[in-house]
Design a protein around this motif. Sequence first.
Motif, short mmCIF file in Angstrom:
data_model
loop_
_atom_site.label_atom_id
_atom_site.label_comp_id
_atom_site.label_asym_id
_atom_site.label_seq_id
_atom_site.Cartn_x
_atom_site.Cartn_y
_atom_site.Cartn_z
N ASP A 142 45.47 -67.24 -7.09
CA ASP A 142 44.82 -67.90 -8.24
C ASP A 142 45.43 -67.40 -9.55
OD1 ASP A 142 42.95 -69.64 -7.04
OD2 ASP A 142 41.69 -67.92 -6.52
N TYR B 201 49.07 -68.81 -10.04
CA TYR B 201 49.18 -70.25 -10.29
C TYR B 201 48.43 -70.68 -11.55
CZ TYR B 201 51.96 -71.00 -6.19
OH TYR B 201 53.01 -70.99 -5.30
N ASN B 202 47.30 -70.02 -11.85
CA ASN B 202 46.61 -70.35 -13.10
C ASN B 202 47.44 -69.92 -14.30
OD1 ASN B 202 44.39 -71.50 -11.89
ND2 ASN B 202 43.25 -69.56 -11.76
N PRO C 161 48.86 -78.90 -13.84
CA PRO C 161 47.65 -78.51 -13.10
C PRO C 161 47.56 -79.13 -11.72
CG PRO C 161 47.07 -79.23 -15.33
CD PRO C 161 48.54 -79.43 -15.19
N GLU C 162 48.01 -80.38 -11.58
CA GLU C 162 47.85 -81.01 -10.25
C GLU C 162 48.78 -80.36 -9.22
OE1 GLU C 162 48.30 -82.47 -13.26
OE2 GLU C 162 50.18 -83.56 -13.02
N ARG D 218 49.57 -77.15 -9.27
CA ARG D 218 48.83 -75.92 -8.92
C ARG D 218 47.75 -76.21 -7.89
NH1 ARG D 218 44.76 -74.28 -13.39
NH2 ARG D 218 44.09 -76.36 -12.77
N ASP D 219 46.96 -77.24 -8.12
CA ASP D 219 45.84 -77.53 -7.22
C ASP D 219 46.33 -77.81 -5.80
OD1 ASP D 219 44.33 -77.17 -9.45
OD2 ASP D 219 43.96 -79.30 -9.82
N ASN D 220 47.40 -78.58 -5.71
CA ASN D 220 47.96 -78.87 -4.39
C ASN D 220 48.48 -77.62 -3.71
OD1 ASN D 220 47.53 -81.59 -4.17
ND2 ASN D 220 49.42 -82.12 -5.29
N LEU E 14 47.76 -74.45 -4.32
CA LEU E 14 46.71 -73.47 -3.98
C LEU E 14 45.96 -73.90 -2.73
CD1 LEU E 14 45.19 -72.32 -7.41
CD2 LEU E 14 46.45 -70.92 -5.75
N ALA E 15 45.73 -75.19 -2.59
CA ALA E 15 45.02 -75.68 -1.40
C ALA E 15 45.85 -75.35 -0.16
CB ALA E 15 44.77 -77.17 -1.52
#
Length: 210
Positions: free
Chosen positions: A96, A99-100, A110-111, A113-115, A117-118
């Motif tokens: 976190d 990537y944050n 941001p998208e 990062r979200d992908n 991190l998942a």
Amino acid sequence: MTLKQNNFENIMKGRHSIRRYQPNYKIPRDELNKIIEDAATAPSAANLQPWRVVVVESKEGKEKLRPLVMFNTQQNDTSSAMLLIFADTKYYENADYIYNTAVEQGKMPPEVRDNQLATIKSYYPALSKEKENDGIRLDSGFFTMQLMLTARAYGYDTNPMAGFEADQLAAAFDLEPERYKPVVVLSIGKADEKGYDSVRLSPEQITFWR
Ligand SMILES: Cc1cc2nc3c(=O)[nH]c(=O)nc-3n(C[C@H](O)[C@H](O)[C@H](O)COP(=O)(O)O)c2cc1C
């Protein structure tokens, strides 16, 4: 804290394992920090950077390490520091943060990062112990190699060592053995010998073309 040399060929081809150092030479702490910072530009799987370093530079630290480095006592006794490179099996806990920060610094949308991190959160914690160990040791090897070359750019030399008591190293330096896995021990300091040329296999011996 300036580079002593920036000649890639000399840095790479002039590197030899150095096993005896000027015993009274101490690398300043901020310089060693800079070397570690530069080495940490190494790549790692999902940029998770599992490498950790214990800098053993005090007299007490060196005395504690001495019986744990087998036939490598001269490096321990004369080096400016012994760098214990560990791989952190909880490396994904920094995901976190990494990537944050990348998003905050405008290095990643941001998208993405979200992908990422998942994927990281489902993939890495589920790896077998063996696969995890292989992966974090590989990443830590890249870091260690960069550290050896960076050290030369700053005018220092190193010796990587696998000759140490792997089952005792973490606990001796107050790290949880279950979590931190030793990878390699690296001596670093001002060379007091030239080292020697060693033989390398040729490209033909190590390469398969298909
Ligand atoms: C993983 C690893 C473990 C090593 N372990 C030791 C060691 O315990 N003691 C030592 O004196 N040298 C050790 N070496 C240094 C090698 O002997 C050396 O890198 C090799 O002979 C090539 O020489 P060079 O480093 O001068 O190019 C190790 C090197 C590596 C990469």
